[in-house]
Write an enzyme that holds these catalytic residues in place. Structure first.
Site, PDB file in Angstrom:
ATOM      1  N   ARG A  67      -3.885   4.965  18.174  1.00  7.38           N
ATOM      2  CA  ARG A  67      -3.743   3.418  18.211  1.00  7.38           C
ATOM      3  C   ARG A  67      -3.162   2.522  19.052  1.00  7.38           C
ATOM      4  O   ARG A  67      -3.520   1.593  19.450  1.00  7.38           O
ATOM      5  CB  ARG A  67      -2.744   3.201  16.740  1.00  7.38           C
ATOM      6  CG  ARG A  67      -2.313   1.775  16.591  1.00  7.38           C
ATOM      7  CD  ARG A  67      -1.674   1.286  15.517  1.00  7.38           C
ATOM      8  NE  ARG A  67      -2.489   1.873  14.215  1.00  7.38           N
ATOM      9  CZ  ARG A  67      -2.239   2.037  12.797  1.00  7.38           C
ATOM     10  NH1 ARG A  67      -0.898   1.837  12.280  1.00  7.38           N
ATOM     11  NH2 ARG A  67      -3.215   2.053  11.628  1.00  7.38           N
ATOM     12  N   GLY A  84      -3.333   9.306   5.698  1.00  3.57           N
ATOM     13  CA  GLY A  84      -2.143  10.152   6.078  1.00  3.57           C
ATOM     14  C   GLY A  84      -1.261  10.169   5.014  1.00  3.57           C
ATOM     15  O   GLY A  84      -0.457  11.301   5.056  1.00  3.57           O
ATOM     16  N   SER A 124       9.552  10.649  11.139  1.00  7.05           N
ATOM     17  CA  SER A 124       8.093  10.570  10.487  1.00  7.05           C
ATOM     18  C   SER A 124       8.617  10.417   9.010  1.00  7.05           C
ATOM     19  O   SER A 124       9.015  11.242   8.368  1.00  7.05           O
ATOM     20  CB  SER A 124       7.423  11.542  10.451  1.00  7.05           C
ATOM     21  OG  SER A 124       6.264  11.820   9.706  1.00  7.05           O
ATOM     22  N   ASP A 174       3.615   0.076  11.683  1.00  7.82           N
ATOM     23  CA  ASP A 174       2.391  -0.585  11.537  1.00  7.82           C
ATOM     24  C   ASP A 174       2.067  -1.836  12.268  1.00  7.82           C
ATOM     25  O   ASP A 174       0.851  -2.062  12.333  1.00  7.82           O
ATOM     26  CB  ASP A 174       2.144  -0.646   9.948  1.00  7.82           C
ATOM     27  CG  ASP A 174       1.976   0.697   9.345  1.00  7.82           C
ATOM     28  OD1 ASP A 174       1.714   1.716   9.521  1.00  7.82           O
ATOM     29  OD2 ASP A 174       2.249   0.536   7.924  1.00  7.82           O
ATOM     30  N   ARG A 220      -5.284  -1.927  11.590  1.00 13.60           N
ATOM     31  CA  ARG A 220      -4.218  -2.482  11.963  1.00 13.60           C
ATOM     32  C   ARG A 220      -4.677  -3.151  13.320  1.00 13.60           C
ATOM     33  O   ARG A 220      -4.648  -4.440  13.729  1.00 13.60           O
ATOM     34  CB  ARG A 220      -3.170  -1.529  12.465  1.00 13.60           C
ATOM     35  CG  ARG A 220      -2.693  -0.950  11.271  1.00 13.60           C
ATOM     36  CD  ARG A 220      -1.858  -1.784  10.285  1.00 13.60           C
ATOM     37  NE  ARG A 220      -1.267  -0.839   9.146  1.00 13.60           N
ATOM     38  CZ  ARG A 220      -1.136  -1.438   7.859  1.00 13.60           C
ATOM     39  NH1 ARG A 220      -1.286  -2.530   7.533  1.00 13.60           N
ATOM     40  NH2 ARG A 220      -0.630  -0.492   7.077  1.00 13.60           N
ATOM     41  N   LYS A 263       0.827  -1.207  -0.050  1.00  9.72           N
ATOM     42  CA  LYS A 263       0.094  -0.117  -0.204  1.00  9.72           C
ATOM     43  C   LYS A 263       0.904   1.311  -0.064  1.00  9.72           C
ATOM     44  O   LYS A 263       0.583   2.169  -0.558  1.00  9.72           O
ATOM     45  CB  LYS A 263      -1.034   0.202   1.267  1.00  9.72           C
ATOM     46  CG  LYS A 263      -1.847   1.080   1.225  1.00  9.72           C
ATOM     47  CD  LYS A 263      -3.004   0.803   2.277  1.00  9.72           C
ATOM     48  CE  LYS A 263      -2.564   0.977   3.702  1.00  9.72           C
ATOM     49  NZ  LYS A 263      -2.504   2.426   4.122  1.00  9.72           N
ATOM     50  N   SER A 264       1.921   1.275   0.685  1.00 13.75           N
ATOM     51  CA  SER A 264       2.792   2.716   0.939  1.00 13.75           C
ATOM     52  C   SER A 264       3.183   2.714  -0.489  1.00 13.75           C
ATOM     53  O   SER A 264       3.283   3.826  -0.963  1.00 13.75           O
ATOM     54  CB  SER A 264       3.882   2.204   1.849  1.00 13.75           C
ATOM     55  OG  SER A 264       3.384   2.235   3.435  1.00 13.75           O
ATOM     56  N   GLN A 274       6.157  10.283   6.807  1.00 14.11           N
ATOM     57  CA  GLN A 274       5.299  11.038   6.013  1.00 14.11           C
ATOM     58  C   GLN A 274       5.774  12.413   5.803  1.00 14.11           C
ATOM     59  O   GLN A 274       5.752  13.003   4.837  1.00 14.11           O
ATOM     60  CB  GLN A 274       4.055  11.190   6.694  1.00 14.11           C
ATOM     61  CG  GLN A 274       3.444   9.514   6.688  1.00 14.11           C
ATOM     62  CD  GLN A 274       2.128   9.528   7.223  1.00 14.11           C
ATOM     63  OE1 GLN A 274       1.503  10.411   7.535  1.00 14.11           O
ATOM     64  NE2 GLN A 274       1.358   8.378   7.238  1.00 14.11           N
ATOM     65  N   ARG A 286      -5.478  15.647  13.324  1.00 14.10           N
ATOM     66  CA  ARG A 286      -3.964  15.263  13.742  1.00 14.10           C
ATOM     67  C   ARG A 286      -3.443  16.269  13.043  1.00 14.10           C
ATOM     68  O   ARG A 286      -3.358  16.910  11.939  1.00 14.10           O
ATOM     69  CB  ARG A 286      -3.431  13.974  12.641  1.00 14.10           C
ATOM     70  CG  ARG A 286      -2.254  13.670  12.995  1.00 14.10           C
ATOM     71  CD  ARG A 286      -1.893  12.442  11.958  1.00 14.10           C
ATOM     72  NE  ARG A 286      -1.563  12.461  10.726  1.00 14.10           N
ATOM     73  CZ  ARG A 286      -0.887  11.788   9.910  1.00 14.10           C
ATOM     74  NH1 ARG A 286      -0.662  10.612  10.259  1.00 14.10           N
ATOM     75  NH2 ARG A 286      -0.946  12.031   8.887  1.00 14.10           N
TER      76      ARG A 286
END
Length: 434
Positions: free
Chosen positions: A349, A96, A169, A318, A392, A23-24, A171, A124
Site C-alpha cells: 500500500r 486480512g 497489529s 487505513d 483505500r 466494516k471492522s 489483527q 502475507r
C-alpha cells in the site's frame, strides 16, 4: 477489470451523506455472533465484498445467517462453539481481518480445517500468529512457507500465554484474544502501542471477560459463554475520512456526516486534521452505546504541516493514503514517523500510494521508518493511475480527482467494492462543480 474516468472540473462537497456501517466492527460481530449461543441481530450492516466473504465462511462452519438488504439488518443464529467439520477448505480470499479472526476461532476447536487465501493474503506472512497459537497448544501445518494455505487443528485444552507485542497489529491481537477466551488459563498481551480495540469491546459485550489497561490486555477465560446480542453498527470512520479529507481540501465545501463511529482507536485522521489546523465540529455525541458515535460537520480550511508520531500511526493505518494527500496540499512539511510496523503489514500500500501520487505530480520520500511530504504541491496529471486493487488507494485517488480540472483514468476502480461499493454514487450526491 473496470476503469473510472474522472471529470474535467474541480468540485466541492455540499450537503449530508450517511456512510455505511463500520466494516471492522462488522467482521467481528459476525464472528462473535456465529460463535455465540442464541441469536444476534446486527443493524446498519454494510454489504461489502469483504463482509460477504466473512459471512459465507461462518455459514460453512454452521451458523445460520439471514440478511435483509432493504433494512441493512443481519440476523445470525450461532453454533454455541460447536463448529461444523468440513471436507473442503475455508477460503478467506484477501480479507486480512477474517484471516486472523478465523485462525483464532478454529484454534479452539478439535476439528481439522484448511484455510486458503487469495492472491494478496497468500503472500502475507502469518508466522507471528501461528507461532503464538502453537505456544497455546494448537497444531498448525503450513503448507507453504509462512503464508496461507495452512492446516489447523485446535485443542480443547489450550493454555494461556503472555505475549509481549513485537509489532503493533490489531489483527494478530484479535486472533489471540478469540483463542484466549476458550483457554484454560489467562492470556496476557503486553502492548507495544495501542491499536483498534473492537474485538475486546465486542467480545465483552457478548459475555467475555477481558480486562484492558494502557499497558496490557488480559483475557480471563473462566466459565465464559458467549451469548447472542443486538447491535447497531455506527458509520464507518474510514469511509467518513474520505469526505473529511475531501471537504477540507476542496474550497467552498461544507458537509455533514451523521452517526459516524468515534471509537478512540479509529479516529486518528480526525486528530491529525486538528493538528494540521482543521476545526471540525462534533454534534450529537453518543458515548453510552456499545461503540461511541456522533455527527461531524466539516468545512474547507487551509491546513498546515505537522509531525505524526509513531504512537499515532496505528490509528491512521487505513487512512495513510488520505493523510499523504492532505499533507501534500497543506502549508509546510509533514513527517509521519514510526511506520516500520505499517511497512511490515502494508508495504504494498505504501509503495503503490507513492507511485500513483507521483503520477499526479505529488512527491514524497518514503524511508524504512518515516514518510516525508512537502506541502503546497500542485496536482499535475502526468499519467493515468492504478488502484493496484487496493480499495483505500482507489478511493483516495477519487478524492484527489476533485482537486484538479485535468481528467485522468483510475484503473481497477472495482476494488472499492471491497469496503464501500456505493462510494462513487454516494460521492456524486454531495459534489458540486466549482
Amino acid at each position: 477489470m473496470f476503469d473510472y474516468n474522472t471529470q474535467a472540473s474541480k468540485f466541492k462537497f455540499q450537503g449530508e451523506i450517511v456512510v455505511p456501517g463500520d466494516k471492522s466492527i462488522g467482521h467481528t460481530a459476525i464472528a462473535l455472533g456465529a460463535l455465540a449461543n442464541g441469536v444476534t441481530q446486527i443493524s446498519n450492516f454494510s454489504y461489502s465484498d469483504d463482509l460477504t466473504v466473512t459471512a459465507k465462511v461462518f455459514e460453512k462452519l454452521g451458523a445460520k445467517i439471514h440478511t435483509e438488504m432493504s433494512t441493512d439488518d443481519m440476523i445470525i443464529k450461532g453454533v454455541n462453539h460447536q463448529l461444523k467439520s468440513l471436507d473442503e477448505p475455508l477460503n478467506v480470499d484477501n480479507v486480512g481481518a477474517l484471516e486472523s479472526l478465523l485462525l483464532g476461532i478454529l484454534a479452539t476447536n478439535t476439528n481439522e480445517y484448511v484455510i486458503q487465501g487469495g492472491k494478496y493474503l497468500s503472500k502475507r506472512s502469518i508466522q507471528r500468529l501461528v507461532k503464538l497459537l502453537k505456544e497455546m497448544g494448537v497444531k498448525i501445518q503450513q503448507l507453504t512457507d509462512n503464508v496461507l494455505p495452512v492446516k489447523i487443528q485446535g485443542s480443547d485444552n489450550l493454555k494461556g500465554i503472555t505475549y509481549q507485542q513485537d509489532i503493533s497489529s490489531a489483527q494478530i491481537k484479535s486472533g489471540l484474544v478469540l483463542t484466549g477466551i476458550y483457554a484454560k488459563s489467562p492470556t496476557v498481551i503486553i502492548r507495544k502501542l495501542p491499536t483498534r480495540d473492537h474485538t475486546e469491546i465486542l467480545a465483552n459485550y457478548f459475555g467475555a471477560n477481558i480486562v484492558t489497561t494502557p499497558e496490557t490486555i488480559t483475557v480471563n477465560p473462566e466459565k465464559t459463554e458467549l451469548t447472542g446480542q443486538s447491535l447497531t453498527i455506527p458509520g464507518d470512520f474510514s469511509s467518513a475520512a474520505l469526505y473529511i479529507a475531501g471537504a477540507l481540501l476542496s474550497k467552498g465545501s461544507q458537509i455533514r456526516l451523521p452517526k459516524v463511529g468515534l471509537n478512540s482507536t479509529r479516529i486518528g485522521l480526525l486528530k491529525v486534521a486538528k493538528q494540521m489546523g482543521a476545526n471540525i465540529i462534533l454534534e450529537s455525541h453518543s458515548i453510552n452505546s456499545v461503540e461511541p458515535f456522533g455527527d461531524l460537520v466539516i468545512k474547507s480550511q487551509q491546513l498546515h504541516g505537522t509531525k505524526i508520531t509513531a504512537q499515532q500511526v496505528p490509528f491512521i493505518i487505513d487512512e495513510i493514503p488520505l493523510v499523504a494527500l492532505m499533507a501534500s496540499q497543506a502549508e509546510g512539511q509533514t513527517v509521519i514517523e514510526g511506520i516500520h510496523d505499517v511497512h511490515l503489514q502494508l508495504s504494498d500500500r505504501i509503495r503503490n500510494m507513492r507511485v500513483e501520487l507521483a503520477k499526479l505530480g505529488i512527491i514524497m520520500q518514503v524511508n524504512d521508518d518515516s514518510i516525508v511530504i512537502e506541502g503546497e504541491q500542485k496536482i499535475k496529471v502526468k499519467d493515468n493511475v492504478d488502484s493496484h486493487n487496493d480499495h483505500r488507494i482507489a478511493m483516495m485517488l477519487c478524492i484527489a480527482s476533485i482537486l484538479t480540472e485535468t481528467p485522468f483514468k483510475i484503473k481497477n476502480i472495482e476494488s472499492i467494492d471491497i469496503s464501500y461499493p456505493s462510494f462513487l454514487s454516494d460521492m456524486k450526491k454531495v459534489l458540486v462543480a466549482r
